[in-house]
Design a protein around this motif. Structure first.
Motif, mmCIF file in Angstrom:
data_model
loop_
_atom_site.group_PDB
_atom_site.id
_atom_site.type_symbol
_atom_site.label_atom_id
_atom_site.label_comp_id
_atom_site.label_asym_id
_atom_site.label_seq_id
_atom_site.Cartn_x
_atom_site.Cartn_y
_atom_site.Cartn_z
ATOM 1 N N GLU A 174 16.540 -1.571 10.587
ATOM 2 C CA GLU A 174 16.349 -1.514 9.136
ATOM 3 C C GLU A 174 14.883 -1.693 8.768
ATOM 4 O OE1 GLU A 174 20.686 -3.162 7.522
ATOM 5 O OE2 GLU A 174 19.115 -4.585 8.098
ATOM 6 N N LYS A 175 14.202 -2.545 9.483
ATOM 7 C CA LYS A 175 12.776 -2.745 9.208
ATOM 8 C C LYS A 175 11.976 -1.491 9.558
ATOM 9 C CE LYS A 175 12.472 -6.812 11.375
ATOM 10 N NZ LYS A 175 11.927 -8.112 11.850
ATOM 11 N N LEU A 231 5.054 -5.321 12.330
ATOM 12 C CA LEU A 231 6.124 -4.618 11.617
ATOM 13 C C LEU A 231 6.551 -5.424 10.397
ATOM 14 C CD1 LEU A 231 8.334 -2.450 11.312
ATOM 15 C CD2 LEU A 231 9.702 -3.767 12.952
ATOM 16 N N ASP A 232 6.701 -6.718 10.568
ATOM 17 C CA ASP A 232 7.148 -7.565 9.459
ATOM 18 C C ASP A 232 6.176 -7.529 8.287
ATOM 19 O OD1 ASP A 232 9.382 -8.251 10.888
ATOM 20 O OD2 ASP A 232 8.678 -10.242 11.467
ATOM 21 N N VAL A 263 6.588 -4.222 6.462
ATOM 22 C CA VAL A 263 7.817 -4.186 5.662
ATOM 23 C C VAL A 263 7.678 -5.069 4.431
ATOM 24 C CG1 VAL A 263 10.287 -4.726 5.639
ATOM 25 C CG2 VAL A 263 9.264 -3.660 7.663
ATOM 26 N N MET A 277 16.957 -8.564 7.732
ATOM 27 C CA MET A 277 16.937 -7.173 8.168
ATOM 28 C C MET A 277 16.965 -7.069 9.692
ATOM 29 S SD MET A 277 14.110 -5.737 5.436
ATOM 30 C CE MET A 277 14.280 -4.009 5.872
ATOM 31 N N LEU A 304 13.577 -10.058 4.142
ATOM 32 C CA LEU A 304 13.020 -9.536 5.388
ATOM 33 C C LEU A 304 13.705 -10.160 6.596
ATOM 34 C CD1 LEU A 304 10.812 -7.942 6.968
ATOM 35 C CD2 LEU A 304 9.326 -9.927 6.651
ATOM 36 N N GLU A 305 13.968 -11.442 6.536
ATOM 37 C CA GLU A 305 14.585 -12.152 7.663
ATOM 38 C C GLU A 305 16.011 -11.678 7.918
ATOM 39 O OE1 GLU A 305 14.142 -16.161 6.404
ATOM 40 O OE2 GLU A 305 12.049 -16.337 7.087
ATOM 41 N N GLU A 354 5.980 -7.908 16.815
ATOM 42 C CA GLU A 354 6.894 -7.652 15.710
ATOM 43 C C GLU A 354 6.320 -8.150 14.378
ATOM 44 O OE1 GLU A 354 11.621 -8.216 14.471
ATOM 45 O OE2 GLU A 354 10.893 -8.945 16.405
ATOM 46 N N GLN A 411 12.213 1.214 6.909
ATOM 47 C CA GLN A 411 11.417 1.064 5.696
ATOM 48 C C GLN A 411 10.055 1.753 5.820
ATOM 49 O OE1 GLN A 411 12.012 -0.457 2.546
ATOM 50 N NE2 GLN A 411 14.099 -0.205 3.309
ATOM 51 N N ASP A 470 1.318 1.301 7.001
ATOM 52 C CA ASP A 470 2.634 0.758 6.676
ATOM 53 C C ASP A 470 3.717 1.823 6.594
ATOM 54 O OD1 ASP A 470 1.514 -1.856 6.357
ATOM 55 O OD2 ASP A 470 0.804 -1.248 4.373
ATOM 56 N N ASN A 500 18.152 4.875 6.068
ATOM 57 C CA ASN A 500 17.284 3.698 6.159
ATOM 58 C C ASN A 500 15.863 3.944 5.683
ATOM 59 O OD1 ASN A 500 18.966 1.644 7.094
ATOM 60 N ND2 ASN A 500 18.798 2.302 9.225
#
Length: 716
Positions: free
Chosen positions: A17-18, A320-321, A324, A13, A10-11, A317, A21, A294, A53
């Motif tokens: 890209e996130k 979002l994380d 993902v 991306m 994840l880090e 953010e 997903q 999600d 993507n």
């Protein structure tokens, strides 16, 4: 892959890209033919990078195509993250089983689990990873088209089927068992309570009712391990579900402890705009991500706006994380990082899909789902008597029902074909017979055949498009042409047996004078063979209704577990000022749990081992069922309980247990139920799930209507 590795991935991306997903696109966007995706791309304003993507897709068909799409996707994915392939596998993949409402009428949890196992196996070898099933929406209004996708009107029965479906789809080791798929429970929440039975319509109920009646089915599916939850189109307490932070953050995440993926229904995020809670796609994206959605299915509110919302600090953010990471975790749970193509196998697909073994299972499950509603000594038929099989469904292969995405009518068995397999003496017309406007030639031929026959099987019902999504009906009677046909045939041969293919409980006015009525639902690929087995006594019917049939549509919603009132209905009373109609009873024509058999079962000797229940202990209730016929039969013994005095008004009865038991001819069986304090709990006005000390009725019988009753007291 370990959780730490997923976090590290994840880090790495980028923001684009996130966000990618979170986008789900349909199969057409991955077509090899550029012209097939140019239009859809333009309509959604997508670039090829957006498509490359997108983290998931729906509707890919076949192992070869699934492998091609996944391979091409990963070649274009910088970090080698695989795509999840999802689809609507509702009551079978290529081998189609009875619609879920029919499966509910089997009251057979092992059968439901088997259906899910076979569906998963066929889907998995064909390259799919996730099914949008089970739908566990509680439904009390047969006008709603999607009732066919539900297992009925009862929270307890729905919950047990939800568990069975999830376990069948996912198995014990989803990551390593490539014959399984992940289950997505839907629609969260209360979609089945749409006002007027009109699809996509408003839902309006108290939080207490939502928790007591509608949420248990979802929770049961989640407790069984369902990996995904789909949002519903409707509002919940005035807020559309797809943007409802309380529903998803507080109830689903915090209370239910669900840490899996939440996916919108098709277009549900952008529909926050016409709902009137978002002014544009940007606000819709903000509401949905704040609520905890999600994956956005087939709209681009996230794709177009999440990046900007994060940069302007309107959305954290971190939201979002976490979305993902949940998607990456699902991909890991499916084993896709180790094997992106997972179960997709062209050779196995050829061997497994629609195999002889699967067709045999479909026939067996269909037989268990068919419900005998009426029988005036007309069934079973003898292979020696001449039977005319007439009507629009006599030779029809329209037996699959909707949501049979990969099913093929040409591979399905019609009633006429099923009867032919038994070697029976029957006649059937050669004229094509329309469901709505049969030709005079077809009618004349049916009349001619009926005149010469000992008995007539009049095959009626709905066409498949008449139920399912966006197929609500205000009039749930059979089409007028079919009612006219029944009247015509009965006038020249009174021995009329009606069979029904349909996706909902029907108002049977106009055919209720038939000698026998057999409810076959849409029974699936082997449906005609299963129905023939029932008609000719090759199988003793054991199906029991999972949803009530009204006397007339004007009673709807009519369901067995209704609340009493201050002026309760007393059948036969001349008192006017009580809750009742002037022209019809309050009760269903055929109630929840009802179904006949070729055997005769008699209940007796309901006994409680004690009449006082101490919390932490249990009461054992036993009852004797005798088969007073010459035919071995299977009976579904049903346990109902009523809380006589509650903190809030309680239903007149609630299903709390059931057991299917096979009883030989002229033999008896004793069935035992255990009653604990936990079984007596319900949601009180403070939203807590507790029980009330006091008197309770125990009712055990063959349906919600026909029961024997005893009383016990719950002590403090």
């Amino acid at each position: 892959m370990e959780h730490k590795q997923l976090t590290e991935l994840l880090e790495q991306m980028t923001l684009d890209e996130k966000v990618g997903q979170l986008l789900q696109l349909a199969a057409e966007f991955y077509s090899e033919k550029a012209e097939e995706k140019t239009g859809p791309m333009t309509n959604l304003g997508l670039t090829q990078d957006d498509i490359n993507n997108a983290g998931t897709t729906l509707g890919i068909s076949g192992a070869k195509e699934a492998i091609r799409v996944q391979k091409a996707y990963m070649e274009n994915n910088r970090l080698g993250i695989p795509m999840i392939l999802m689809a609507d596998i509702i009551h079978g993949f290529r081998t189609i089983f009875p619609i879920p409402l029919g499966l509910g009428s089997s009251w057979d949890l092992d059968a439901a689990k088997k259906v899910a196992e076979i569906s998963a196996k066929e889907a998995a070898v064909s390259g799919l990873h996730v099914t949008f099933s089970p739908m566990v929406d509680l439904v009390r209004d047969p006008r709603w088209g999607r009732v066919m996708e539900s297992t009925g009107e009862d929270p307890f029965l729905n919950s047990r089927f939800a568990e069975a479906f999830v376990k069948g789809y996912q198995g014990e080791d989803l990551k390593n068992d490539f014959f399984r798929v992940a289950a997505c429970v839907k629609h969260f929440a209360a979609y089945g309570a749409a006002i007027g039975g009109r699809d996509y319509n408003t839902v309006n109920m108290s939080e207490r009712q939502l928790r007591d009646s509608y949420l248990p089915g979802y929770q049961a599916a989640l407790d069984a391990g369902a990996k995904l939850v789909m949002t519903s189109f409707n509002i919940v307490d005035g807020v559309p579900a797809t943007g409802n932070k309380w529903l998803f953050r507080d109830v689903l995440r915090k209370e239910f402890g669900f840490d899996g993926v939440v996916i919108s229904d098709w277009g549900a995020v952008i529909e926050l705009i016409p709902h009137g809670v978002a002014q544009d796609k940007k606000q819709a994206a903000e509401l949905a991500i704040e609520a905890g959605v999600d994956i956005e299915m087939m709209t681009t509110c996230y794709t177009e706006n999440l990046k900007e919302l994060i940069k302007e600090n309107s959305v954290d953010e971190a939201l979002l994380d976490e979305a993902v990471l949940r998607i990456l975790t699902l991909k890991n749970d499916l084993g896709l990082f180790e094997n992106p193509h997972r179960g997709a196998n062209v050779a196995l697909e050829e061997e497994v899909v629609l195999s002889k073994e699967h067709r045999a299972a479909a026939r067996e499950v269909a037989r268990r789902s068919i419900v005998l509603l009426k029988n005036e000594n007309s069934l079973p038929l003898s292979t020696q008597e001449t039977v005319a099989i007439v009507g629009p469904a006599a030779a029809s292969n329209d037996v699959l029902g909707v949501w049979s995405w990969q099913g093929k009518k040409a591979e399905a068995v019609s009633l006429a074909q099923g009867v032919a397999q038994l070697g029976a003496d029957y006649v059937i017309g050669k004229e094509a017979f329309d469901y709505f406007e049969p030709t005079q030639a077809a009618i004349d031929e049916a009349v001619s055949l009926a005149k010469k026959a000992d008995k007539v099987v009049l095959a009626l019902g709905e066409e498949d498009w008449m139920s399912g999504e966006a197929s609500s009906r205000s009039d749930i009677r059979l089409p007028q042409a079919q009612l006219d046909l029944f009247k015509t045939i009965q006038a020249i041969n009174e021995n009329v047996i009606v069979t029904l293919y349909n996706g909902r409980p029907l108002d049977l006015q106009g055919i209720d004078s038939a000698k026998a009525i057999v409810e076959a639902w849409f029974p699936g690929t082997e449906g005609g063979a299963a129905l023939a087995d029932i008609l000719y006594g090759k199988y003793n019917p054991s199906g029991r209704l999972s949803m009530s049939f009204p006397e007339t549509v004007g009673q709807v919603p009519v369901y067995y577990n209704y609340d009493n009132t201050g002026r309760p209905y007393k059948p036969g009373s001349q008192e006017k000022y009580e809750t009742k109609y002037l022209d019809v009873s309050n009760f269903a024509k055929y109630p929840f749990g009802f179904g006949l058999s070729y055997s005769t079962f008699v209940y007796s000797d309901l006994h409680l081992n004690t009449t006082e229940l101490i919390p932490g202990e249990a009461i054992t209730a036993t009852i004797t069922i005798e088969n007073q016929s010459d035919i071995v039969g299977e009976e579904t013994v049903q346990l109902y309980i009523r809380d006589q005095i509650g903190q809030v008004v309680r239903p007149v009865k609630e299903l709390k247990g059931f057991e299917k038991v096979m009883i030989p001819a002229h033999d008896k069986r004793t069935v035992e139920f255990t009653i604990t304090e936990q079984l007596l709990r319900y949601v009180h006005s403070d939203q807590n799930n507790t029980s009330d000390p006091g008197l309770f009725d125990v009712m055990i019988g063959s349906s919600s209507k026909d029961v024997l009753t005893q009383t016990f007291k719950l002590l403090k």
